[in-house]
Design an enzyme around this catalytic site. Sequence first.
Site, PDB file in Angstrom:
ATOM      1  N   LEU A 141       0.400   3.573  -2.178  1.00 26.45           N
ATOM      2  CA  LEU A 141       0.785   3.332  -3.575  1.00 26.45           C
ATOM      3  C   LEU A 141       1.353   4.577  -4.233  1.00 26.45           C
ATOM      4  O   LEU A 141       0.943   5.703  -3.952  1.00 26.45           O
ATOM      5  CB  LEU A 141      -0.438   2.846  -4.355  1.00 26.45           C
ATOM      6  CG  LEU A 141      -1.065   1.559  -3.808  1.00 26.45           C
ATOM      7  CD1 LEU A 141      -2.309   1.204  -4.613  1.00 26.45           C
ATOM      8  CD2 LEU A 141      -0.073   0.401  -3.823  1.00 26.45           C
TER       9      LEU A 141
ATOM     10  N   SER B 253       7.153   3.796  -0.914  1.00 26.12           N
ATOM     11  CA  SER B 253       6.105   4.232   0.023  1.00 26.12           C
ATOM     12  C   SER B 253       6.719   4.956   1.205  1.00 26.12           C
ATOM     13  O   SER B 253       6.101   5.834   1.806  1.00 26.12           O
ATOM     14  CB  SER B 253       5.314   3.017   0.509  1.00 26.12           C
ATOM     15  OG  SER B 253       4.806   2.317  -0.597  1.00 26.12           O
ATOM     16  N   ARG B 254       7.954   4.592   1.561  1.00 23.56           N
ATOM     17  CA  ARG B 254       8.609   5.223   2.711  1.00 23.56           C
ATOM     18  C   ARG B 254       9.003   6.676   2.436  1.00 23.56           C
ATOM     19  O   ARG B 254       9.277   7.428   3.380  1.00 23.56           O
ATOM     20  CB  ARG B 254       9.856   4.427   3.120  1.00 23.56           C
ATOM     21  CG  ARG B 254       9.549   3.101   3.772  1.00 23.56           C
ATOM     22  CD  ARG B 254      10.805   2.448   4.300  1.00 23.56           C
ATOM     23  NE  ARG B 254      10.527   1.286   5.128  1.00 23.56           N
ATOM     24  CZ  ARG B 254      10.363   0.053   4.673  1.00 23.56           C
ATOM     25  NH1 ARG B 254      10.461  -0.188   3.378  1.00 23.56           N
ATOM     26  NH2 ARG B 254      10.107  -0.942   5.502  1.00 23.56           N
TER      27      ARG B 254
ATOM     28  N   GLY C 106       8.599  -4.988  -8.279  1.00 23.59           N
ATOM     29  CA  GLY C 106       9.495  -3.899  -8.686  1.00 23.59           C
ATOM     30  C   GLY C 106      10.954  -4.271  -8.458  1.00 23.59           C
ATOM     31  O   GLY C 106      11.299  -4.910  -7.457  1.00 23.59           O
TER      32      GLY C 106
ATOM     33  N   GLN D 224       7.418  -9.490   8.060  1.00 25.65           N
ATOM     34  CA  GLN D 224       8.647  -9.142   7.342  1.00 25.65           C
ATOM     35  C   GLN D 224       9.346  -7.917   7.938  1.00 25.65           C
ATOM     36  O   GLN D 224      10.346  -7.457   7.404  1.00 25.65           O
ATOM     37  CB  GLN D 224       8.373  -8.946   5.850  1.00 25.65           C
ATOM     38  CG  GLN D 224       7.578  -7.719   5.475  1.00 25.65           C
ATOM     39  CD  GLN D 224       7.239  -7.716   3.987  1.00 25.65           C
ATOM     40  OE1 GLN D 224       6.372  -8.454   3.530  1.00 25.65           O
ATOM     41  NE2 GLN D 224       7.924  -6.897   3.213  1.00 25.65           N
TER      42      GLN D 224
ATOM     43  N   GLN E  50      14.708  -9.063  -3.192  1.00 26.24           N
ATOM     44  CA  GLN E  50      13.390  -9.676  -3.020  1.00 26.24           C
ATOM     45  C   GLN E  50      12.982 -10.416  -4.294  1.00 26.24           C
ATOM     46  O   GLN E  50      12.431 -11.521  -4.244  1.00 26.24           O
ATOM     47  CB  GLN E  50      12.353  -8.602  -2.677  1.00 26.24           C
ATOM     48  CG  GLN E  50      10.923  -9.103  -2.683  1.00 26.24           C
ATOM     49  CD  GLN E  50       9.955  -8.087  -2.127  1.00 26.24           C
ATOM     50  OE1 GLN E  50       9.790  -7.987  -0.926  1.00 26.24           O
ATOM     51  NE2 GLN E  50       9.301  -7.318  -2.988  1.00 26.24           N
TER      52      GLN E  50
ATOM     53  N   GLY F 238       0.796  -1.216   0.000  1.00 28.78           N
ATOM     54  CA  GLY F 238       0.000   0.000   0.000  1.00 28.78           C
ATOM     55  C   GLY F 238       0.832   1.271   0.000  1.00 28.78           C
ATOM     56  O   GLY F 238       2.021   1.245  -0.303  1.00 28.78           O
TER      57      GLY F 238
ATOM     58  N   GLY G 285       5.256   3.842  -9.152  1.00 29.80           N
ATOM     59  CA  GLY G 285       5.912   2.558  -9.407  1.00 29.80           C
ATOM     60  C   GLY G 285       4.914   1.407  -9.334  1.00 29.80           C
ATOM     61  O   GLY G 285       4.880   0.528 -10.204  1.00 29.80           O
ATOM     62  N   HIS G 286       4.074   1.409  -8.295  1.00 32.59           N
ATOM     63  CA  HIS G 286       3.046   0.364  -8.177  1.00 32.59           C
ATOM     64  C   HIS G 286       2.084   0.421  -9.368  1.00 32.59           C
ATOM     65  O   HIS G 286       1.684  -0.613  -9.905  1.00 32.59           O
ATOM     66  CB  HIS G 286       2.221   0.564  -6.897  1.00 32.59           C
ATOM     67  CG  HIS G 286       2.978   0.388  -5.620  1.00 32.59           C
ATOM     68  ND1 HIS G 286       3.193   1.422  -4.736  1.00 32.59           N
ATOM     69  CD2 HIS G 286       3.573  -0.693  -5.074  1.00 32.59           C
ATOM     70  CE1 HIS G 286       3.868   0.970  -3.689  1.00 32.59           C
ATOM     71  NE2 HIS G 286       4.126  -0.297  -3.873  1.00 32.59           N
TER      72      HIS G 286
END
Length: 285
Positions: free
Chosen positions: A33, A186-187, A147, A61, A153, A31, A36-37
């Site tokens: 968003l 998002s950060r 992404g 996580q 990841q 979320g 990029g999302h």
Amino acid sequence: MQIFSTVAELRAFAEATRCAGHRLGLVPTMGALHAGHLQLVAAARAECDAVVATVFVNPTQFNNPDDYRLYPRLPQADTDLLAAAGCTAAFLPSAEEMYPQPALLRFDFGALERVMEGAQRPGHFNGVATVVSKLFHAARPHRAYFGQKDWQQVAIVRQLVADLSFDLEIVAFPTVREADGLAMSSRNRRLSPAARAAAPQLHQALAAAAAQVRQGVPPAQVQAQAEATLAQGPGITLEYFAVADAATLQPLAAYAPGRAVVLCLAADLGGVRLIDNVMVEDERV
Ligand code: PAF
């Protein structure tokens, strides 16, 4: 756009989509968003008949409770954006829905997770693999979109798919950047004005290091130079800067013909932890 909060609803949707002979794309997110999302959603729309995006801040996580607590949560804005982007469905479960009981299964991705994010955030990839497996089982997508900003990841999710024979294709999409080079995250919403002003130095350091790699400057020297540059950058505390093999993620002692190189970093900017990377062979670097 349909909105689901239970695994049962998502399963029923996936079953109906497959029975209709439609191809389903999955865009897993936490979320808050950003563009990029939305590019992942656009790619999924272009390649699949139906698209489900998931919005779930996955507690397992996070190894830092403050990071979990402060992670931005904007469910209404997110569902509005997903609907406008043409998603067929959105899945926004609660933590209790995803984890009716604590998961006991533990994932170990060996050397792939002993470096960078895995080394800095113990248990992080166990949590990612757990929730991604749950989402794959519930949504049964033909394709899942991630992404490349989270390079490690993507490597781990590909390994998960291979090891557990998930019948789906992973699609990795290039990092989307702000005009000044900052990777969308998002950060970023949590950056103070001073930290936001400092943040473009991360991509500048990566771009300068990429240029050195292309010139054949030895990996250790590239790393030392980037560390020294970022140590002088006001408002930035570098956690790591890695010059690594893009496939194995292991630190490079020397370049090898035909092996792509990835440059990865993590840094703290006023209490907000950001990561970024560039692939040296990527022309968008
Ligand atoms: O990349 C993310 O946002 C998360 O790690 C993911 C893949 C949605 C799993 O929680």
